[in-house]
Scaffold this motif. Structure first.
Motif, PDB file in Angstrom:
ATOM      1  N   ALA A  77      89.699 -33.835  14.331  1.00 14.11           N
ATOM      2  CA  ALA A  77      90.112 -35.171  13.883  1.00 14.11           C
ATOM      3  C   ALA A  77      91.417 -35.133  13.094  1.00 14.11           C
ATOM      4  CB  ALA A  77      89.005 -35.791  13.031  1.00 14.11           C
ATOM      5  N   LEU A  78      91.864 -33.954  12.689  1.00 15.10           N
ATOM      6  CA  LEU A  78      93.109 -33.816  11.936  1.00 15.10           C
ATOM      7  C   LEU A  78      94.328 -33.608  12.830  1.00 15.10           C
ATOM      8  CD1 LEU A  78      91.835 -31.417   9.131  1.00 15.10           C
ATOM      9  CD2 LEU A  78      92.367 -33.851   8.870  1.00 15.10           C
ATOM     10  N   GLY A  79      94.117 -33.143  14.047  1.00 17.40           N
ATOM     11  CA  GLY A  79      95.233 -32.764  14.900  1.00 17.40           C
ATOM     12  C   GLY A  79      95.692 -33.832  15.873  1.00 17.40           C
ATOM     13  N   ALA A  80      94.757 -34.348  16.670  1.00 11.86           N
ATOM     14  CA  ALA A  80      95.114 -35.309  17.717  1.00 11.86           C
ATOM     15  C   ALA A  80      95.791 -36.571  17.183  1.00 11.86           C
ATOM     16  CB  ALA A  80      93.870 -35.665  18.532  1.00 11.86           C
ATOM     17  N   PRO A  81      95.282 -37.185  16.105  1.00  9.93           N
ATOM     18  CA  PRO A  81      95.954 -38.413  15.639  1.00  9.93           C
ATOM     19  C   PRO A  81      97.378 -38.186  15.156  1.00  9.93           C
ATOM     20  CG  PRO A  81      94.237 -37.729  14.097  1.00  9.93           C
ATOM     21  CD  PRO A  81      94.067 -36.913  15.332  1.00  9.93           C
ATOM     22  N   ILE A  82      97.630 -37.052  14.514  1.00 12.75           N
ATOM     23  CA  ILE A  82      98.989 -36.752  14.050  1.00 12.75           C
ATOM     24  C   ILE A  82      99.929 -36.581  15.239  1.00 12.75           C
ATOM     25  CG2 ILE A  82     100.385 -34.896  13.049  1.00 12.75           C
ATOM     26  CD1 ILE A  82      99.286 -36.837  11.014  1.00 12.75           C
ATOM     27  N   ALA A  83      99.473 -35.854  16.260  1.00 11.06           N
ATOM     28  CA  ALA A  83     100.307 -35.654  17.445  1.00 11.06           C
ATOM     29  C   ALA A  83     100.586 -36.977  18.146  1.00 11.06           C
ATOM     30  CB  ALA A  83      99.638 -34.674  18.397  1.00 11.06           C
ATOM     31  N   LEU A  84      99.569 -37.829  18.244  1.00 12.41           N
ATOM     32  CA  LEU A  84      99.748 -39.114  18.902  1.00 12.41           C
ATOM     33  C   LEU A  84     100.728 -39.996  18.121  1.00 12.41           C
ATOM     34  CD1 LEU A  84      98.937 -41.067  21.165  1.00 12.41           C
ATOM     35  CD2 LEU A  84      97.037 -41.839  19.699  1.00 12.41           C
ATOM     36  N   VAL A  85     100.583 -40.045  16.814  1.00 14.74           N
ATOM     37  CA  VAL A  85     101.471 -40.864  15.986  1.00 14.74           C
ATOM     38  C   VAL A  85     102.913 -40.364  16.070  1.00 14.74           C
ATOM     39  CG1 VAL A  85     102.064 -41.410  13.582  1.00 14.74           C
ATOM     40  CG2 VAL A  85      99.728 -41.730  14.398  1.00 14.74           C
ATOM     41  N   ARG A  86     103.117 -39.053  15.956  1.00 16.64           N
ATOM     42  CA  ARG A  86     104.480 -38.519  16.026  1.00 16.64           C
ATOM     43  C   ARG A  86     105.111 -38.794  17.394  1.00 16.64           C
ATOM     44  NH1 ARG A  86     105.993 -35.719  11.592  1.00 16.64           N
ATOM     45  NH2 ARG A  86     104.375 -34.731  10.307  1.00 16.64           N
ATOM     46  N   LEU A  87     104.310 -38.727  18.454  1.00 18.98           N
ATOM     47  CA  LEU A  87     104.824 -39.019  19.795  1.00 18.98           C
ATOM     48  C   LEU A  87     105.260 -40.481  19.898  1.00 18.98           C
ATOM     49  CD1 LEU A  87     105.336 -38.288  22.764  1.00 18.98           C
ATOM     50  CD2 LEU A  87     102.910 -38.794  23.204  1.00 18.98           C
ATOM     51  N   ILE A  88     104.442 -41.389  19.399  1.00 19.72           N
ATOM     52  CA  ILE A  88     104.770 -42.815  19.460  1.00 19.72           C
ATOM     53  C   ILE A  88     106.024 -43.123  18.634  1.00 19.72           C
ATOM     54  CG2 ILE A  88     103.965 -45.109  18.751  1.00 19.72           C
ATOM     55  CD1 ILE A  88     101.128 -44.175  19.563  1.00 19.72           C
ATOM     56  N   LEU A  89     106.132 -42.513  17.457  1.00 22.73           N
ATOM     57  CA  LEU A  89     107.324 -42.727  16.628  1.00 22.73           C
ATOM     58  C   LEU A  89     108.577 -42.230  17.336  1.00 22.73           C
ATOM     59  CD1 LEU A  89     106.015 -41.637  13.094  1.00 22.73           C
ATOM     60  CD2 LEU A  89     106.344 -43.962  13.952  1.00 22.73           C
ATOM     61  N   VAL A 188      98.849 -35.342  25.485  1.00 21.79           N
ATOM     62  CA  VAL A 188      98.694 -35.038  24.062  1.00 21.79           C
ATOM     63  C   VAL A 188      97.657 -33.925  23.964  1.00 21.79           C
ATOM     64  CG1 VAL A 188      98.153 -35.920  21.766  1.00 21.79           C
ATOM     65  CG2 VAL A 188      99.276 -37.412  23.442  1.00 21.79           C
ATOM     66  N   SER A 189      98.131 -32.699  24.139  1.00 19.69           N
ATOM     67  CA  SER A 189      97.251 -31.531  24.249  1.00 19.69           C
ATOM     68  C   SER A 189      97.422 -30.604  23.054  1.00 19.69           C
ATOM     69  CB  SER A 189      97.578 -30.760  25.530  1.00 19.69           C
ATOM     70  OG  SER A 189      96.855 -29.555  25.604  1.00 19.69           O
ATOM     71  N   ASP A 190      96.365 -29.874  22.744  1.00 18.74           N
ATOM     72  CA  ASP A 190      96.462 -28.854  21.697  1.00 18.74           C
ATOM     73  C   ASP A 190      96.802 -27.492  22.285  1.00 18.74           C
ATOM     74  OD1 ASP A 190      94.033 -28.556  22.965  1.00 18.74           O
ATOM     75  OD2 ASP A 190      92.841 -28.377  21.146  1.00 18.74           O
ATOM     76  N   THR A 191      97.077 -27.448  23.588  1.00 22.90           N
ATOM     77  CA  THR A 191      97.441 -26.215  24.273  1.00 22.90           C
ATOM     78  C   THR A 191      98.903 -26.283  24.708  1.00 22.90           C
ATOM     79  OG1 THR A 191      95.192 -25.958  25.130  1.00 22.90           O
ATOM     80  CG2 THR A 191      96.927 -24.700  26.223  1.00 22.90           C
ATOM     81  N   SER A 192      99.707 -25.300  24.321  1.00 22.61           N
ATOM     82  CA  SER A 192     101.108 -25.280  24.738  1.00 22.61           C
ATOM     83  C   SER A 192     101.248 -24.500  26.040  1.00 22.61           C
ATOM     84  CB  SER A 192     101.985 -24.637  23.657  1.00 22.61           C
ATOM     85  OG  SER A 192     101.783 -23.242  23.595  1.00 22.61           O
ATOM     86  N   TYR A 193     102.317 -24.805  26.754  1.00 21.42           N
ATOM     87  CA  TYR A 193     102.699 -24.030  27.935  1.00 21.42           C
ATOM     88  C   TYR A 193     104.201 -24.175  28.089  1.00 21.42           C
ATOM     89  CZ  TYR A 193     101.533 -28.749  29.685  1.00 21.42           C
ATOM     90  OH  TYR A 193     101.399 -30.106  29.842  1.00 21.42           O
ATOM     91  N   GLU A 194     104.775 -23.527  29.082  1.00 18.59           N
ATOM     92  CA  GLU A 194     106.230 -23.500  29.222  1.00 18.59           C
ATOM     93  C   GLU A 194     106.796 -24.920  29.270  1.00 18.59           C
ATOM     94  OE1 GLU A 194     109.733 -21.602  32.077  1.00 18.59           O
ATOM     95  OE2 GLU A 194     107.623 -21.137  32.458  1.00 18.59           O
ATOM     96  N   GLY A 195     107.717 -25.206  28.369  1.00 18.28           N
ATOM     97  CA  GLY A 195     108.337 -26.518  28.325  1.00 18.28           C
ATOM     98  C   GLY A 195     107.537 -27.571  27.581  1.00 18.28           C
ATOM     99  N   TYR A 196     106.392 -27.170  27.001  1.00 22.54           N
ATOM    100  CA  TYR A 196     105.521 -28.135  26.309  1.00 22.54           C
ATOM    101  C   TYR A 196     105.042 -27.513  25.003  1.00 22.54           C
ATOM    102  CZ  TYR A 196     101.749 -31.501  25.490  1.00 22.54           C
ATOM    103  OH  TYR A 196     100.918 -32.456  24.933  1.00 22.54           O
ATOM    104  N   ILE A 198     106.177 -29.217  21.582  1.00 22.47           N
ATOM    105  CA  ILE A 198     106.327 -30.112  20.430  1.00 22.47           C
ATOM    106  C   ILE A 198     105.011 -30.752  20.038  1.00 22.47           C
ATOM    107  CG2 ILE A 198     107.400 -32.254  19.631  1.00 22.47           C
ATOM    108  CD1 ILE A 198     109.877 -31.512  21.223  1.00 22.47           C
ATOM    109  N   ILE A 199     104.281 -31.301  21.008  1.00 24.78           N
ATOM    110  CA  ILE A 199     103.017 -31.970  20.693  1.00 24.78           C
ATOM    111  C   ILE A 199     101.954 -30.976  20.211  1.00 24.78           C
ATOM    112  CG2 ILE A 199     101.086 -33.253  21.716  1.00 24.78           C
ATOM    113  CD1 ILE A 199     103.219 -34.829  23.310  1.00 24.78           C
ATOM    114  N   PRO A 200     101.778 -29.817  20.870  1.00 26.47           N
ATOM    115  CA  PRO A 200     100.835 -28.832  20.315  1.00 26.47           C
ATOM    116  C   PRO A 200     101.207 -28.400  18.902  1.00 26.47           C
ATOM    117  CG  PRO A 200     101.337 -28.304  22.586  1.00 26.47           C
ATOM    118  CD  PRO A 200     102.272 -29.417  22.202  1.00 26.47           C
TER     119      PRO A 200
END
Length: 410
Positions: A77-89, A188-196, A198-200
């Protein structure tokens, strides 16, 4: 099974990593989350298990109990909302959205055309669905074959649309990425991969709240030095471990605690990464009762932090996790009963294994003076699974917990 990482360093937190994740950014994320109605208004408990510490021959065992974090049931509950908010901003700078107001739902009428998508083992997807519902955007969640119907229903309850696939977690990640490309949605994933990455990164940064709370409580009661000599962290793709490891590394520098990462033997991607000296894949079936840790591919971004900060990597069995669940649930005269989910107890299971293996304990530096921190990352997020494994419902354990607290409140 224990592997001591030859690449672990004792030095100041590198500037190169601080540019990616920092205590400053973690504190900003914590401030944004402080008004979200899906989170507890107070810090989660840090339980002191005195009897268990004596039994395992260490000075102290503290358990940070994230089952209290949110109705969502876990630290996710601490990770996904922050990533979503930063993406929208980032995507809508012209709208001058306020981060706290986004989570409060003040802009719901302006985000109806925006869609977030992610794969999940359960907890991340549930947190993302809840955050999307709060901000007013659409959410699609991809679930793999081993995610229970119970977890699916918990996610759908927050309005998410569910896509089921026949494969495993890593295949669900691929499917989510494909759907995003085809439909112009945003992963909006908690897993990074090549080119992805920032959101993780933003997801991991949200987990810094856990570390901040631990420090505030433990340092206030610790007269000098570090409050903990050892910290046990769950594996998975490495996001939670990296989020906390980076915080403690930046804070304590060369004096950081000994860090131990624990994961299922059949989902050993971080262990294999340590063996290979680079982000690697698991060698086992991946399927585990520890659903949140049943991941086959290490997050390359997380590995940038873990590769040089984690001192030891451990593998445990499903039976070890179940035994640890029962230990926490049982409690004792001096130890409060705790609802620890299948993935939530991995660190404790690793500690128990080390305590029973003197040679390995010596390698890790565990002794009578050790002060150990464990993170219980989830409660009974799948209630029927919890009851089947522990032999008692989560609600029953919570009732015993309240009874224990009423007796020991002074």
């Amino acid at each position: 099974m224990l592997f001591s990482n030859p690449n672990a360093k004792r030095e100041a937190y590198p500037q190169s990593l601080q540019k990616i994740m920092s205590i400053k950014q973690a504190n900003e994320s914590r401030n944004w989350l402080s008004k979200w109605n899906q989170l507890s208004a107070t810090a989660t408990p840090l339980w002191d298990l005195r009897d268990l510490a004596k039994q395992l021959n260490v000075e102290k065992i503290c358990v940070k109990d994230e089952s209290y974090r949110s109705p969502l049931g876990s630290f996710k509950a601490l990770g996904a909302p922050i990533a979503l908010v930063r993406l929208i901003l980032q995507l809508f700078p012209e709208k001058n959205f306020n981060a706290q107001a986004l989570l409060a739902g003040d802009y719901q009428g302006q985000l109806g055309s925006f869609t977030a998508i992610s794969a999940t083992d359960g907890n991340h997807g549930r947190a993302l669905a809840a955050a999307a519902q709060s901000v007013g955007c659409r959410c699609v969640i991809v679930l793999h074959a081993n995610v229970s119907v119970e977890r699916e229903e918990a996610i759908a309850a927050y309005g998410a649309e569910i896509v089921r696939i026949a494969g495993n977690y890593d295949e669900s990640v691929e499917r989510a990425a494909t759907l995003a490309r085809e439909n112009q949605w945003y992963v909006v994933s908690d897993t990074s991969y090549e080119g992805y990455e920032i959101i993780p990164r933003d997801v991991m940064q949200g987990y810094g709240t856990i570390a901040a709370e631990i420090i505030e409580v433990s340092e206030a009661s610790q007269r000098e030095g570090r409050p903990f000599t050892h910290i046990f962290l769950q594996g998975g793709v490495g996001g939670m471990a990296a989020g906390l490891a980076s915080y403690f590394w930046e804070l304590y520098g060369v004096d950081r605690p000994t860090l131990v990462v624990v994961e299922p033997s059949q989902a050993d991607c971080l262990y294999q990464s340590a063996l290979n000296g680079q982000a690697s894949n698991a060698t086992g079936s991946v399927d585990s009762v520890m659903a949140g840790l049943a991941c086959g591919e290490t997050s390359p971004l997380a590995w940038k932090f873990l590769g040089e900060s984690v001192d030891h990597f451990m593998l445990i069995s499903d039976d070890d996790a179940v035994a640890a669940m029962r230990v926490l649930a049982a409690g004792s005269g001096n130890d409060v009963p705790v609802v620890g989910g299948e993935s939530g107890v991995a660190g404790l299971a690793g500690l128990i294994n080390l305590a029973g293996a003197p040679a390995d304990a010596a390698r890790v530096g565990l002794n009578k003076g050790s002060r150990v921190l464990i993170i219980n990352t989830e409660g009974a997020t799948a209630p029927s699974v919890y009851e089947e494994l522990v032999g008692e419902s989560g609600e029953s354990v919570q009732k015993r917990q309240q009874s224990w607290l009423s007796i020991h409140k002074h």
